[in-house]
Design a protein around this motif. Structure first.
Motif, PDB file in Angstrom:
ATOM      1  N   ILE A 123       0.845  -1.206   0.000  1.00 37.29           N
ATOM      2  CA  ILE A 123       0.000   0.000   0.000  1.00 37.29           C
ATOM      3  C   ILE A 123       0.872   1.245   0.000  1.00 37.29           C
ATOM      4  O   ILE A 123       0.647   2.179  -0.772  1.00 37.29           O
ATOM      5  CB  ILE A 123      -0.962   0.000   1.208  1.00 37.29           C
ATOM      6  N   ARG A 124       1.874   1.274   0.867  1.00 36.41           N
ATOM      7  CA  ARG A 124       2.765   2.438   0.938  1.00 36.41           C
ATOM      8  C   ARG A 124       3.530   2.639  -0.365  1.00 36.41           C
ATOM      9  O   ARG A 124       3.680   3.776  -0.830  1.00 36.41           O
ATOM     10  CB  ARG A 124       3.722   2.289   2.117  1.00 36.41           C
ATOM     11  N   ASN A 125       3.983   1.566  -0.979  1.00 35.08           N
ATOM     12  CA  ASN A 125       4.684   1.675  -2.264  1.00 35.08           C
ATOM     13  C   ASN A 125       3.742   2.178  -3.355  1.00 35.08           C
ATOM     14  O   ASN A 125       4.125   2.992  -4.198  1.00 35.08           O
ATOM     15  CB  ASN A 125       5.299   0.331  -2.673  1.00 35.08           C
ATOM     16  N   GLN A 126       2.518   1.689  -3.325  1.00 37.00           N
ATOM     17  CA  GLN A 126       1.536   2.112  -4.314  1.00 37.00           C
ATOM     18  C   GLN A 126       1.191   3.592  -4.144  1.00 37.00           C
ATOM     19  O   GLN A 126       1.142   4.339  -5.117  1.00 37.00           O
ATOM     20  CB  GLN A 126       0.273   1.250  -4.166  1.00 37.00           C
ATOM     21  N   VAL A 127       0.975   4.021  -2.925  1.00 32.92           N
ATOM     22  CA  VAL A 127       0.678   5.428  -2.651  1.00 32.92           C
ATOM     23  C   VAL A 127       1.843   6.312  -3.087  1.00 32.92           C
ATOM     24  O   VAL A 127       1.646   7.367  -3.694  1.00 32.92           O
ATOM     25  CB  VAL A 127       0.346   5.638  -1.151  1.00 32.92           C
ATOM     26  N   GLN A 128       3.061   5.873  -2.817  1.00 29.23           N
ATOM     27  CA  GLN A 128       4.232   6.650  -3.221  1.00 29.23           C
ATOM     28  C   GLN A 128       4.328   6.733  -4.741  1.00 29.23           C
ATOM     29  O   GLN A 128       4.582   7.804  -5.297  1.00 29.23           O
ATOM     30  CB  GLN A 128       5.503   6.016  -2.644  1.00 29.23           C
ATOM     31  N   ALA A 129       4.091   5.628  -5.430  1.00 34.15           N
ATOM     32  CA  ALA A 129       4.153   5.626  -6.897  1.00 34.15           C
ATOM     33  C   ALA A 129       3.070   6.520  -7.491  1.00 34.15           C
ATOM     34  O   ALA A 129       3.322   7.299  -8.415  1.00 34.15           O
ATOM     35  CB  ALA A 129       4.017   4.199  -7.425  1.00 34.15           C
ATOM     36  N   ILE A 130       1.857   6.439  -6.978  1.00 32.39           N
ATOM     37  CA  ILE A 130       0.762   7.292  -7.464  1.00 32.39           C
ATOM     38  C   ILE A 130       1.053   8.750  -7.128  1.00 32.39           C
ATOM     39  O   ILE A 130       0.820   9.635  -7.943  1.00 32.39           O
ATOM     40  CB  ILE A 130      -0.591   6.826  -6.887  1.00 32.39           C
ATOM     41  N   GLY A 131       1.596   8.992  -5.958  1.00 38.65           N
ATOM     42  CA  GLY A 131       1.955  10.354  -5.571  1.00 38.65           C
ATOM     43  C   GLY A 131       2.976  10.961  -6.522  1.00 38.65           C
ATOM     44  O   GLY A 131       2.881  12.130  -6.883  1.00 38.65           O
ATOM     45  N   MET A 132       3.928  10.154  -6.961  1.00 37.64           N
ATOM     46  CA  MET A 132       4.932  10.646  -7.903  1.00 37.64           C
ATOM     47  C   MET A 132       4.293  10.952  -9.254  1.00 37.64           C
ATOM     48  O   MET A 132       4.762  11.807  -9.988  1.00 37.64           O
ATOM     49  CB  MET A 132       6.059   9.631  -8.057  1.00 37.64           C
ATOM     50  N   GLN A 133       3.207  10.278  -9.584  1.00 36.68           N
ATOM     51  CA  GLN A 133       2.525  10.486 -10.859  1.00 36.68           C
ATOM     52  C   GLN A 133       1.454  11.575 -10.795  1.00 36.68           C
ATOM     53  O   GLN A 133       0.942  11.994 -11.820  1.00 36.68           O
ATOM     54  CB  GLN A 133       1.844   9.182 -11.309  1.00 36.68           C
ATOM     55  N   SER A 134       1.104  12.038  -9.615  1.00 38.54           N
ATOM     56  CA  SER A 134      -0.061  12.908  -9.464  1.00 38.54           C
ATOM     57  C   SER A 134       0.046  14.236 -10.198  1.00 38.54           C
ATOM     58  O   SER A 134      -0.966  14.823 -10.550  1.00 38.54           O
ATOM     59  CB  SER A 134      -0.369  13.151  -7.983  1.00 38.54           C
ATOM     60  N   GLY A 135       1.224  14.715 -10.479  1.00 35.13           N
ATOM     61  CA  GLY A 135       1.378  15.988 -11.174  1.00 35.13           C
ATOM     62  C   GLY A 135       1.472  15.870 -12.685  1.00 35.13           C
ATOM     63  O   GLY A 135       1.660  16.866 -13.380  1.00 35.13           O
ATOM     64  N   TRP A 136       1.302  14.685 -13.212  1.00 36.42           N
ATOM     65  CA  TRP A 136       1.502  14.463 -14.645  1.00 36.42           C
ATOM     66  C   TRP A 136       0.590  15.335 -15.509  1.00 36.42           C
ATOM     67  O   TRP A 136       1.007  15.854 -16.532  1.00 36.42           O
ATOM     68  CB  TRP A 136       1.298  12.982 -14.995  1.00 36.42           C
ATOM     69  N   LEU A 137      -0.640  15.511 -15.116  1.00 40.45           N
ATOM     70  CA  LEU A 137      -1.601  16.225 -15.952  1.00 40.45           C
ATOM     71  C   LEU A 137      -1.404  17.739 -15.880  1.00 40.45           C
ATOM     72  O   LEU A 137      -1.741  18.451 -16.819  1.00 40.45           O
ATOM     73  CB  LEU A 137      -3.028  15.846 -15.554  1.00 40.45           C
ATOM     74  N   GLU A 138      -0.835  18.196 -14.802  1.00 41.54           N
ATOM     75  CA  GLU A 138      -0.575  19.636 -14.685  1.00 41.54           C
ATOM     76  C   GLU A 138       0.340  20.119 -15.809  1.00 41.54           C
ATOM     77  O   GLU A 138       0.151  21.200 -16.352  1.00 41.54           O
ATOM     78  CB  GLU A 138       0.044  19.945 -13.319  1.00 41.54           C
ATOM     79  N   VAL A 139       1.293  19.312 -16.198  1.00 36.27           N
ATOM     80  CA  VAL A 139       2.235  19.660 -17.255  1.00 36.27           C
ATOM     81  C   VAL A 139       1.510  19.817 -18.597  1.00 36.27           C
ATOM     82  O   VAL A 139       1.797  20.734 -19.356  1.00 36.27           O
ATOM     83  CB  VAL A 139       3.344  18.583 -17.358  1.00 36.27           C
ATOM     84  N   ASP A 140       0.559  18.940 -18.878  1.00 32.84           N
ATOM     85  CA  ASP A 140      -0.165  18.955 -20.154  1.00 32.84           C
ATOM     86  C   ASP A 140      -1.574  19.508 -20.030  1.00 32.84           C
ATOM     87  O   ASP A 140      -2.418  19.249 -20.880  1.00 32.84           O
ATOM     88  CB  ASP A 140      -0.245  17.532 -20.718  1.00 32.84           C
ATOM     89  N   ARG A 141      -1.857  20.281 -19.018  1.00 32.94           N
ATOM     90  CA  ARG A 141      -3.232  20.706 -18.777  1.00 32.94           C
ATOM     91  C   ARG A 141      -3.790  21.595 -19.878  1.00 32.94           C
ATOM     92  O   ARG A 141      -4.984  21.572 -20.124  1.00 32.94           O
ATOM     93  CB  ARG A 141      -3.378  21.359 -17.412  1.00 32.94           C
ATOM     94  N   ILE A 142      -2.950  22.364 -20.569  1.00 42.02           N
ATOM     95  CA  ILE A 142      -3.447  23.234 -21.639  1.00 42.02           C
ATOM     96  C   ILE A 142      -4.047  22.381 -22.749  1.00 42.02           C
ATOM     97  O   ILE A 142      -5.175  22.628 -23.192  1.00 42.02           O
ATOM     98  CB  ILE A 142      -2.323  24.151 -22.190  1.00 42.02           C
ATOM     99  N   ARG A 143      -3.318  21.374 -23.208  1.00 44.31           N
ATOM    100  CA  ARG A 143      -3.848  20.477 -24.247  1.00 44.31           C
ATOM    101  C   ARG A 143      -5.074  19.728 -23.752  1.00 44.31           C
ATOM    102  O   ARG A 143      -6.041  19.554 -24.492  1.00 44.31           O
ATOM    103  CB  ARG A 143      -2.783  19.484 -24.693  1.00 44.31           C
ATOM    104  N   PHE A 144      -5.036  19.273 -22.522  1.00 45.68           N
ATOM    105  CA  PHE A 144      -6.182  18.554 -21.959  1.00 45.68           C
ATOM    106  C   PHE A 144      -7.389  19.480 -21.875  1.00 45.68           C
ATOM    107  O   PHE A 144      -8.492  19.122 -22.263  1.00 45.68           O
ATOM    108  CB  PHE A 144      -5.814  18.014 -20.567  1.00 45.68           C
ATOM    109  N   THR A 145      -7.172  20.705 -21.396  1.00 43.17           N
ATOM    110  CA  THR A 145      -8.253  21.666 -21.212  1.00 43.17           C
ATOM    111  C   THR A 145      -8.899  22.042 -22.535  1.00 43.17           C
ATOM    112  O   THR A 145     -10.124  22.211 -22.604  1.00 43.17           O
ATOM    113  CB  THR A 145      -7.741  22.931 -20.498  1.00 43.17           C
TER     114      THR A 145
END
Length: 188
Positions: A12-34
């Motif tokens: 669980i802790r490894n999964q949370v850490q991995a997802i946490g590292m990925q959580s900002g992925w969409l912020e980088v491409d938010r203009i195209r997504f938006t």
């Protein structure tokens, strides 16, 4: 060697850490997504319909979206988003088997069924539904492994693809109802 309880805790802790590292992925491409989200929300707000279709590998996601978007327990307005029925997919296959490559007859059929429709396509470009969807304007396109001008591109081999798709759908849904409830200006 520890217990299964310890193993699950570490997983669980490894999964949370991995997802946490990925959580900002969409912020980088938010203009195209938006851009795609805004275009499709404007379409819906202006009395348009979205026809949702996916490639075979993402049928689970299509079913998930359809089960969530107009769930009566949500206590909100129903939205004209419908799944592209398998009968239409069968027509595409039959047309392709006859050697026809244009979609005019299918668009005529859809024009009789829906007064103002666009596609929401999620998947690879090699799927026949992609060809049908990408040739119609105002759509929302989440493409796997292919760059298109009005599409948001994802990597099909990304180990977090399912997580990212679920996050994108959640944001789309929030933005859609934010527009309906006038929580922001759609033309911004």
């Amino acid at each position: 060697m520890g217990s299964i309880n310890d193993w699950i805790l570490n997983a669980i802790r490894n999964q949370v850490q991995a997802i946490g590292m990925q959580s900002g992925w969409l912020e980088v491409d938010r203009i195209r997504f938006t851009q795609g989200v805004q275009r499709s929300i404007k379409h819906i707000v202006n009395a348009g319909t979205l026809l949702l279709c996916t490639d075979d590998s993402l049928k689970w996601f299509r079913n998930y979206i359809l089960s969530k978007i107009n769930n009566a327990s949500n206590d909100r307005p129903f939205i004209p988003i419908y799944g592209l029925e398998s009968s239409l997919t069968n027509l595409i296959s039959a047309r392709d088997a006859m050697g026809k490559k244009d979609n005019d007859d299918l668009y005529d059929l859809l024009d009789m069924s829906y007064t103002n429709y666009a596609f929401w396509y999620i998947g690879k470009a090699s799927n026949p539904n992609a060809n049908l969807a990408l040739n119609k304007e105002n759509g929302l396109f989440w493409m796997l492994d292919a760059e298109y001008e009005f599409a948001f591109t994802l990597d099909s081999k990304d180990e977090f693809l399912d997580f990212k798709l679920l996050q994108m759908f959640d944001l789309f849904q929030q933005a859609l109802f934010g527009a309906i409830y006038s929580n922001y200006h759609l033309n911004d």
